[in-house]
Design a protein around this motif. Sequence first.
Motif, PDB file in Angstrom:
ATOM      1  N   SER A 306       0.848  -1.201   0.000  1.00  0.00           N
ATOM      2  CA  SER A 306       0.000   0.000   0.000  1.00  0.00           C
ATOM      3  C   SER A 306       0.873   1.236   0.000  1.00  0.00           C
ATOM      4  O   SER A 306       2.081   1.160   0.265  1.00  0.00           O
ATOM      5  N   ASP A 307       0.261   2.392  -0.260  1.00  0.00           N
ATOM      6  CA  ASP A 307       1.008   3.647  -0.217  1.00  0.00           C
ATOM      7  C   ASP A 307       1.572   3.901   1.171  1.00  0.00           C
ATOM      8  O   ASP A 307       2.723   4.327   1.331  1.00  0.00           O
ATOM      9  N   ALA A 308       0.758   3.622   2.183  1.00  0.00           N
ATOM     10  CA  ALA A 308       1.219   3.845   3.554  1.00  0.00           C
ATOM     11  C   ALA A 308       2.401   2.939   3.886  1.00  0.00           C
ATOM     12  O   ALA A 308       3.373   3.364   4.525  1.00  0.00           O
ATOM     13  N   ALA A 309       2.328   1.700   3.433  1.00  0.00           N
ATOM     14  CA  ALA A 309       3.419   0.765   3.693  1.00  0.00           C
ATOM     15  C   ALA A 309       4.689   1.193   2.949  1.00  0.00           C
ATOM     16  O   ALA A 309       5.803   1.078   3.479  1.00  0.00           O
ATOM     17  N   TYR A 310       4.507   1.687   1.723  1.00  0.00           N
ATOM     18  CA  TYR A 310       5.677   2.092   0.947  1.00  0.00           C
ATOM     19  C   TYR A 310       6.339   3.314   1.564  1.00  0.00           C
ATOM     20  O   TYR A 310       7.571   3.384   1.655  1.00  0.00           O
ATOM     21  N   ARG A 311       5.539   4.242   2.014  1.00  0.00           N
ATOM     22  CA  ARG A 311       6.114   5.415   2.670  1.00  0.00           C
ATOM     23  C   ARG A 311       6.880   5.007   3.933  1.00  0.00           C
ATOM     24  O   ARG A 311       7.974   5.514   4.208  1.00  0.00           O
ATOM     25  N   ALA A 312       6.324   4.065   4.685  1.00  0.00           N
ATOM     26  CA  ALA A 312       7.006   3.580   5.891  1.00  0.00           C
ATOM     27  C   ALA A 312       8.297   2.848   5.530  1.00  0.00           C
ATOM     28  O   ALA A 312       9.320   2.984   6.223  1.00  0.00           O
ATOM     29  N   ASP A 340       6.011   1.239  -5.447  1.00  0.00           N
ATOM     30  CA  ASP A 340       5.868   0.286  -4.334  1.00  0.00           C
ATOM     31  C   ASP A 340       7.117  -0.553  -4.073  1.00  0.00           C
ATOM     32  O   ASP A 340       7.107  -1.396  -3.185  1.00  0.00           O
ATOM     33  N   ASP A 372       2.789  -5.867   5.631  1.00  0.00           N
ATOM     34  CA  ASP A 372       2.502  -5.107   4.413  1.00  0.00           C
ATOM     35  C   ASP A 372       3.742  -4.862   3.559  1.00  0.00           C
ATOM     36  O   ASP A 372       3.717  -4.059   2.640  1.00  0.00           O
ATOM     37  N   THR A 448      11.980  13.483   6.899  1.00  0.00           N
ATOM     38  CA  THR A 448      10.593  13.390   6.410  1.00  0.00           C
ATOM     39  C   THR A 448      10.412  14.040   5.046  1.00  0.00           C
ATOM     40  O   THR A 448       9.803  13.433   4.147  1.00  0.00           O
ATOM     41  N   ASP A 452       9.248  11.986   1.704  1.00  0.00           N
ATOM     42  CA  ASP A 452       8.110  12.423   0.877  1.00  0.00           C
ATOM     43  C   ASP A 452       8.541  12.597  -0.586  1.00  0.00           C
ATOM     44  O   ASP A 452       7.803  12.231  -1.505  1.00  0.00           O
TER      45      ASP A 452
END
Length: 602
Positions: A306-312, A340, A372, A448, A452
């Motif tokens: 997911s996008d959230a997982a990739y950002r993490a 991803d 994830d 951060t 991003d």
Amino acid sequence: MKRRDLLKAAATLPLLPLLMRSGTSLARGVGALATTLRSRVRPGQPGWPTATEWEQLKRQVGGRLLKLEPPFAHGEASQTLKQLDNPFAVGDNPALTQTSGWANAWTSQPSAYAVAAESAADVVAAVDFARRHHLRLVVKGGGHSYQGTSDAPDSLLVWTRHMNQVSLHDAFVPQGCAGFVAPQAAVSVQAGAMWIDAYSAVTTRGGRYVQGGGCTTVGVAGLVQSGGFGSLSKRWGTAASNLLEAEVVTADGEVRIANARTNPELFWGLKGGGGGSLGVVTRLTLRTFELPEFFGAVNLTIKASSDAAYRALIAEAVSFYQRALFNPHWGEQLKFYGGDTFEVSMMFQDLTKQQAEQTWAPFLAWVQARRDCRVTKPFEALAAPARHLWDAEFLRKHLPNAIVPDDRPDAPRHHFAWAGDRDQAGWFIYGYQSAWLPASLLQPGRQTPLVDALFEAARHFGVSLHLNKGLAGAPADVIARARDTATHPQVLDAFALAISANGGDPAFPGMPGGKPDLARARRDATAIEHTMAALRAVAPDAGSYVSESDYFLHDWQQGFWGSNYPRLAAAKRKYDPDGLFFVHHGVGSEDWSPDGFTRLRT
């Protein structure tokens, strides 16, 4: 100059071939004026050398003057096609280059003639001939230039491929430096040698290390003059920073020695000022170093769900790099692409396989604890005695899939390319951009925005962080040597060079089936622009590496050299005041038309 004077000078131009051959003082005076007024001469134009004059040059260089033809003309097309995936064979053909072109920028086209130089005297003859006859002059060693600087139609090529001798020194002292510098271990390399020739002599047979390029078929001279990064530059610095002395033929036809005390400004300019702008390098001498016990590599690929997982995942990768890998032991790449995917392709030095695995254990534990993030290429660490890194026989036995030997019957046994580099043989570039990323972005409070930016970049096309192409984290002596080069000062404070690029299959003019996919090229170039724009948002003043950069870069003087450009321009005026040496976006090229044939200002 007044308009009337200009017209008078222009009126003498049709007489120049006659005047130049007269040997009179008048001829010499007009010739000096002509270099600032007239365009360079093309075949068929008045002033192009006669057949007799070409024959005289041929005799002067021992018969080594070649009349070049398009590489896919006549009956040679099938044989040339068979060898296009072999970078050694491509390099051995003076009518080919390792890059076949760049969409909407340039295509590889052979020179009219080439001097297959075997000595500095051959180079002098070619330089003098080009200067006297107002010819476009091109220099090619390895031929890897992405910017198309290794060839030009209607030109005379100085082809240094056969100048490939490598000599080791136990106690080298640059000329004129006795009593000022201590003798040190070094290697002298002729201009046409590839890095595999240097590595074979210095490391495999000599048991020492020389800082060079990662791709084995890159020419030594071109890489040093552009700056030059190897896989582990954070440990040993740039190739340019380790240059001790150079032999170079300047525009006046003189063979000069350049080092810290003899022609020091020429020496400084050769250390990162870009190849083909200040003269023709014929020999370089580089310092060598003690080998570590081991060299090794680490590979790993992870896909987020997911996008959230990739950002993490990106955040953890950046933090882990800063904590564990931001030091001279580690180099090469972290890649973010597909929106991803995170890929590790790194090298290490002076660590055992077990130490490398221990270093990565915390990151792997973080990944395994998440549902994830999925490992699609398992973690692998390899290590071998450092002396075998470029040992073709050792690699054939233990890592045969990692290399592609030169398979021609008469090829030297030590010649091989890394399997991951083979697709660059003859490739046609769709887009290519780079940017230095300052180490300040790794500070905990700045990570951060970097995360991003990487997340956004990977959504468009993808980016590789070449961690070995930024010197932040290097020892003080490495930084000090690099500071005394012409390379952009940002390299001293950069933790990486970010690169986004893509290309397609070979597309040489006249090549059967070699039509480039220009529609895809436009799409990829646009995506690459968006990718790099995301990174420049957090590094707005980032410069670029001259050898790996955008052909269309607007403010290239600032982008390539920053505050070093005025000093480089002064060296250019001193050693090449009439602009004999021209390359795209090279020092002084702003004085010429894009093709290098017409002088725009004096």
